[in-house]
Design an enzyme around this catalytic site. Structure first.
Site, PDB file in Angstrom:
ATOM      1  N   GLU A   5      -2.391  -8.779   3.486  1.00 37.33           N
ATOM      2  CA  GLU A   5      -2.675  -9.239   4.852  1.00 37.33           C
ATOM      3  C   GLU A   5      -4.138  -9.077   5.224  1.00 37.33           C
ATOM      4  OE1 GLU A   5      -1.430  -6.420   3.993  1.00 37.33           O
ATOM      5  OE2 GLU A   5      -2.084  -4.824   5.339  1.00 37.33           O
ATOM      6  N   CYS A  56       0.834  -1.203   0.000  1.00 39.68           N
ATOM      7  CA  CYS A  56       0.000   0.000   0.000  1.00 39.68           C
ATOM      8  C   CYS A  56       0.873   1.260   0.000  1.00 39.68           C
ATOM      9  CB  CYS A  56      -1.008  -0.038   1.149  1.00 39.68           C
ATOM     10  SG  CYS A  56      -2.353   1.139   0.920  1.00 39.68           S
ATOM     11  N   HIS A  95      -3.868  -4.755   0.050  1.00 36.62           N
ATOM     12  CA  HIS A  95      -3.365  -5.287   1.325  1.00 36.62           C
ATOM     13  C   HIS A  95      -3.444  -6.815   1.320  1.00 36.62           C
ATOM     14  CE1 HIS A  95      -2.877  -1.610   3.719  1.00 36.62           C
ATOM     15  NE2 HIS A  95      -3.869  -1.133   3.009  1.00 36.62           N
TER      16      HIS A  95
END
Lengths: 215, 252
Positions: free
Chosen positions: A197, A81, A195
């Site tokens: 994650e 990001c 993202h």
């Protein structure tokens, strides 16, 4: 598996990124010190927030040169990001700010109108599909190799990267009728605008591939 | 373009997942983290934790639950209830939350919306609105302290103002429909969606696939689900399949 050094510049969802790597049994260290970066085996630069502040913190902590040196040595690096955007040469967010210069290109604002001139909501927040870039049919040979084209990942951003060399583009996403660069790679440096994650199983598979490639 | 999001809404009281009807008569259902993990594995797009007694006691007790959830839930997580300051927001973000939902504190002092948006970006600042229809049929009024106190604010005007102040999303709950599973307040969703240019998360009353389809056609970018999932009326995967078959673009 190599030790993962996550760079803490004060503007990150550190815990979530750490957990995603630990999910695969990785040894994770979080640091904002130059010494730890000089010893790093693999670097991760996360980030949520403004480009200017992120770079200012890297400079304040004396991390810019150590990061550049490690990348020049060939250490694998992943930017996420804002962390991805900071890999580029410069950004126009709130003026003109110099980045790490590890991937040639610039960071520009997402247009506030779509391709047909209608106002569009920026930031892009939400799940959007990943597509291979023109001339490719999949993500073979990259950390996205386990992702089927069209699978969704989670984006939150108001600015987008424009790699100078089209060959550095790894994946695109469609936003307002235009293609946005969703992932880029230049040698041992790779960046994801989304993202991983926070992108469920698809995102975790990208984290896993980064770990596999550091072996 | 972005997919329609399905959000699991987990209302928490004293570390238990609870569910009521019109925010009253709460039933204990179990460990919130266990439910969140199950929904994540079934393909939910986002988790929303609300500490529903926090604003009464001026504190949010979700830190531990949020932190544990980052162990095995890898999707965006929004946390609300009792957050009163930028410091409170910072604390919960450090525990793994990606966004915060704020109702009571924003009604008491709207500046918090701008402060949070400036500190963490508007995408992090979700304005939570609890709407009750006015008896005189004149629109909706915003409530706070989990539907107990009325603010005098008109919901549509408040939503507009909230976005001007920096809110990046509106979590729009119909208290009248909440917990009944008999359909959402379509007029409310339509009216608020038509005046704000940020995503509206429709909440309260979703009891069927039809209700979700309707909320999306009324302008919602996301639908928050609680009873429908908690009481296992339908699974996340099956719901998404049916939505896709009805032409709603969802992440499969």
């Amino acid at each position: 598996m190599k030790r993962i050094t996550i760079i803490d510049h004060g503007l990150s969802n550190l815990l979530s990124v750490q957990r995603a790597f630990e999910h695969f049994g990785a040894e994770v260290e979080i640091t904002s010190g130059p010494a730890a970066i000089e010893q790093a085996e693999a670097l991760v630069l996360p980030g949520v927030g403004a480009f200017r502040d992120g770079m200012a913190n890297l400079r304040k902590y004396g991390l810019i040169e150590p990061i550049r040196n490690k990348v020049a040595e060939g250490v694998p690096m992943l930017g996420i990001c804002l962390g991805m955007q900071m890999l580029f040469d410069e950004s126009e967010e709130f003026g003109r700010w110099e980045g790490l210069g590890l991937i040639p290109g610039r960071v520009v604002k997402i247009p506030s109108e779509d391709l047909n001139g209608r106002p569009q909501r920026v930031p892009q927040v939400g799940w959007n599909s990943l597509f291979p870039v023109k001339g490719k049919k999949d993500f073979e040979g990259s950390i996205l190799c386990s992702v089927a084209p069209g699978k969704e990942v989670y984006f939150v951003h108001s600015y987008e990267v424009k790699p100078a060399d089209p060959a550095d583009r790894l994946a695109d996403a469609s936003f307002g009728g235009r293609s946005i660069c969703a992932a880029a790679q230049h040698g041992n440096v790779v960046g994801c605008q989304f993202h991983p994650e926070k992108s469920g199983r698809v995102g975790l598979s990208i984290i896993q591939q980064f770990l596999l490639q550091t072996e | 373009m972005n997919k329609t999001r399905l959000i699991a809404r987990l209302e928490v009281k004293n570390n238990y997942l609870v569910k009521g009807i019109q925010l009253e008569g709460l039933r204990k259902l179990g460990d919130p983290h266990t439910f969140a993990k199950e929904y994540y594995e079934a393909g939910i797009d986002e988790i929303l934790y609300l500490d529903i007694v926090a604003s009464l006691y001026n504190r949010n007790n979700l830190s531990d639950i949020v932190r544990r959830t980052t162990d095995d839930v890898f999707i965006p997580m929004t946390v609300g209830g009792g957050l009163r300051s930028v410091q409170d927001v910072q604390k919960i973000l450090q525990q793994g939350a990606d966004k915060v939902a704020i109702n009571t504190a924003a009604i008491k002092d709207p500046h918090i919306i701008t402060e949070v948006a400036e500190a963490y970006g508007s995408q992090c600042m979700v304005l939570s609105i609890q709407a009750k229809r006015r008896q005189n049929g004149n629109g909706w009024e915003a409530y706070y302290d989990n539907g107990r106190e009325h603010s005098g604010l008109d919901v549509v005007e408040w939503a507009k103002r909230g976005v001007e102040l920096g809110a990046g999303e509106i979590l729009l709950m119909s208290v009248d429909c909440e917990g009944l599973g008999r359909g959402m307040d379509r007029e409310l969703i339509e009216q608020v969606s038509s005046v704000v240019n940020v995503p509206v998360i429709a909440a309260g009353g979703a009891g069927s696939v039809d209700d979700v389809v309707n909320a999306v056609s009324d302008g919602a970018s996301a639908v928050s689900l609680s009873s429908l999932l908690h009481y296992k009326k339908i699974g996340v995967a099956e719901l998404k399949q049916q939505l896709a078959a009805r032409g709603v673009e969802v992440r499969l």
